[in-house]
Design a protein around this motif. Structure first.
Motif: not given
Length: 158
Positions: A117-120, A124-132, A151-158
């Motif tokens: 599910q990481l791609s999906d 949805s999470l990347l905008p929340k990570f980028v905005s803080g 857990s998923v953090d911003s490093s998972d979405c790079l």
């Protein structure tokens, strides 16, 4: 205004409709003294504007201002035949999503679910990570009384 975010969609539409219709009546009474406009035109115009005003201004404003209240008001929610989203929580910029699983066996592999599910999730999470707004997202699945999580953090979405 938080109480408004807790209301159902049709209740929010009804309140906006009442306010716009009331404003139409008020402006109709004021305008009738200066311009020959039928009193019924402005309230109908206010009522007709209910859907665009609610969808373009009110609902997005409520979702931005009270994201948790707005997100949780329709829960629990069936995601698929086996998964139910029970609750969303936000504490110290950490989102937590709580799910119930209804599976016949006790098998659940959190790392496998994360990779599938990481791609999906990142979409949805990347905008929340980028905005803080978020620094981490926890996914907690309960199956037959046991908790499984990842857990998923911003490093998972790079």
């Amino acid at each position: 205004m938080e109480f408004l975010a807790e209301l159902s969609s049709w209740e929010i539409y009804a309140i906006v409709c009442g306010l716009l219709g009331g404003l139409g009546i008020l402006f109709g009474v004021i305008a009738r003294k200066k311009v020959a406009i039928p009193l019924s035109v402005l309230p109908l115009l206010g009522v007709a504007m209910t859907t665009p005003v609610t969808e373009q201004f009110v609902l997005p404003q409520l979702a931005n201002r009270y994201p948790l209240v707005f997100a949780n008001k329709d829960l629990p929610k069936k995601i698929d035949q086996q998964t139910t989203l029970k609750k969303i929580d936000l504490t110290d910029s950490i989102y937590s999503y709580f799910y119930d699983l209804d599976l016949d066996d006790d098998w659940f592999d959190a790392p496998l679910v994360k990779s599938a599910q990481l791609s999906d999730l990142c979409n949805s999470l990347l905008p929340k990570f980028v905005s803080g707004e978020a620094s981490l997202a926890n996914y907690i699945y309960q199956l037959k009384g046991k908790d499984y999580s990842f857990s998923v953090d911003s490093s998972d979405c790079l």
